[in-house]
Design an enzyme around this catalytic site. Structure first.
Site, PDB file in Angstrom:
ATOM      1  N   ASP A   1       0.855  -1.179   0.000  1.00  0.00           N
ATOM      2  CA  ASP A   1       0.000   0.000   0.000  1.00  0.00           C
ATOM      3  C   ASP A   1       0.894   1.232   0.000  1.00  0.00           C
ATOM      4  OD1 ASP A   1      -1.963  -1.869   0.290  1.00  0.00           O
ATOM      5  OD2 ASP A   1      -2.797  -1.063   2.149  1.00  0.00           O
TER       6      ASP A   1
ATOM      7  N   SER B   1       7.551   3.666   5.337  1.00  0.00           N
ATOM      8  CA  SER B   1       8.810   3.949   4.660  1.00  0.00           C
ATOM      9  C   SER B   1       8.588   4.008   3.156  1.00  0.00           C
ATOM     10  CB  SER B   1       9.864   2.910   5.018  1.00  0.00           C
ATOM     11  OG  SER B   1      11.137   3.387   4.652  1.00  0.00           O
TER      12      SER B   1
ATOM     13  N   HIS C   1       5.221  -7.227  -0.426  1.00  0.00           N
ATOM     14  CA  HIS C   1       5.116  -8.520  -1.089  1.00  0.00           C
ATOM     15  C   HIS C   1       5.914  -8.514  -2.387  1.00  0.00           C
ATOM     16  CE1 HIS C   1       1.451  -9.776   1.368  1.00  0.00           C
ATOM     17  NE2 HIS C   1       1.578  -8.495   1.644  1.00  0.00           N
TER      18      HIS C   1
END
Length: 371
Positions: A155, A340, A229
């Site tokens: 995200d 981050s 991911h």
């Protein structure tokens, strides 16, 4: 006599008015004779007040020779690594049951967290802030797009994307950094485009004729899902860890500090996908000293001591493992504590196009581009 007194009065008055400036100049001259560490220690509080006091209270100092430390140098002098380790320790403290809901509710309200997507919605389930930051999602919350070759690994917000030009990559619009400084020297693979290695660093990464190098930068805000991911089917062959600063990677700061991503601590995973070179870099930030790669138990980030400009290499390929780490699109790869940035740099055919807009919000599993 009266006229002489009147003529001398302005001179005395003028001398009295200039006395503070002369005293300040002498004091500044003493400061200039100090060693650099001592001068920095004395100048830092004044510079801080110079930028933050209202009405320019310390502006007159500049007129008598004092120069404030630049905002960038002032910010870089903050011990962000120490603060991040302290924040990490605080995150590990187990909260009493009665305090969990108020603390997490405040965080949810501040950063707009959608707890309906969380695998566990009960706030009292999370023993500390660290567990709450690293919360998992329901399986159906992020469907993985199967019709596109590259998906978003997390995200976040799209800061910049496009083709890499002249070995420079934009961290935000108009502010660039060196690709070679960011990834480090190309020593992790054997050059497969022939024996001539006299080309640019960018040319060395492109392994197939007709391909070009692309990049995409995704900023994870504190309220975002903090796991990342695999963005495609690829083979991870090498890990390079750069210890470094832990400055904020907020887009506002990224516009302010050139080569911010090259200063910060980061973990570069590099390897190959069906079209050639592929890399994913997890960039650390303030309060995000912990970068975890699930398949790499030896990785340790935000150590108390490090050598500036150094890096540590580790190969996933060995005599018993010729393939490295094979990742499937959408598979769990790693996680941050807090938020981050993820930077993708990869090789693809010229007809590859991004289906993105700068500044747009994106979620893990959504398509980045296609051919």
């Amino acid at each position: 006599m009266c006229q002489a007194s009147l003529q001398r009065a302005p001179l005395n008055t003028r001398k009295w008015l200039h006395f503070p400036q002369l005293a300040l100049r002498r004091r500044l001259g003493q400061l200039s004779c100090m060693s650099k560490p001592a001068l920095k220690l004395r100048s830092w509080p004044l510079s801080f007040l110079y930028y933050f006091l209202p009405f320019g209270a310390l502006k007159p100092l500049a007129k008598v020779g004092w120069r404030p430390t630049s905002r960038v140098a002032l910010y870089k002098s903050i011990p962000t690594r120490l603060l991040s380790r302290a924040w990490g320790r605080l995150n590990q403290v187990e909260l009493p049951m009665w305090l969990r809901k108020p603390v997490y509710s405040l965080y949810i309200w501040t950063f707009g967290v959608n707890m309906k997507e969380a695998a566990v919605e009960d706030l009292q389930h999370y023993r500390n802030l660290s567990e709450f930051f690293r919360r998992k999602l329901k399986p159906q919350a992020r469907p993985v797009c199967n019709s596109h070759c590259v998906i978003s690994p997390s995200d976040g917000k799209i800061l910049h994307f496009g083709r890499v030009k002249n070995c420079e990559v934009e961290q935000v619009k108009g502010v660039t950094y060196s690709l070679e400084t960011f990834l480090g020297p190309q020593t992790w693979t054997v050059i497969s485009k022939g024996e001539d290695d006299s080309g640019s660093f960018q040319d060395l990464l492109v392994t197939k004729d007709g391909n070009q190098l692309f990049h995409c930068i995704i900023y994870l805000a504190p309220g975002d899902y903090h796991c990342f991911h695999s963005p495609t089917d690829w083979r991870v062959a090498h890990r390079r860890h750069f210890p470094g600063s832990l400055m904020s990677v907020n887009p506002g700061v990224a516009r302010w500090i050139k080569e911010l991503f090259c200063h910060n601590e980061r973990v570069v995973l590099s390897g190959e996908w069906v079209h050639g070179f592929f890399s994913l870099t997890a960039v650390g930030a303030t309060n995000v000293g912990s970068i975890r790669i699930y398949c790499d138990r030896d990785l340790r980030t935000n150590s108390p001591r490090y050598c500036k400009g150094s890096y540590n290499d580790f190969s996933y390929i060995s005599s018993t493992n010729k393939e490295g780490v094979c990742m499937r699109k959408g598979e769990h790869l790693g996680e941050f504590n807090l938020g981050s940035t993820i930077v993708l740099v990869f090789e693809a055919p010229k007809d590859f196009t991004f289906n993105l807009k700068a500044g747009q919000k994106i979620r893990f599993g959504e398509a980045l581009g296609t051919m």
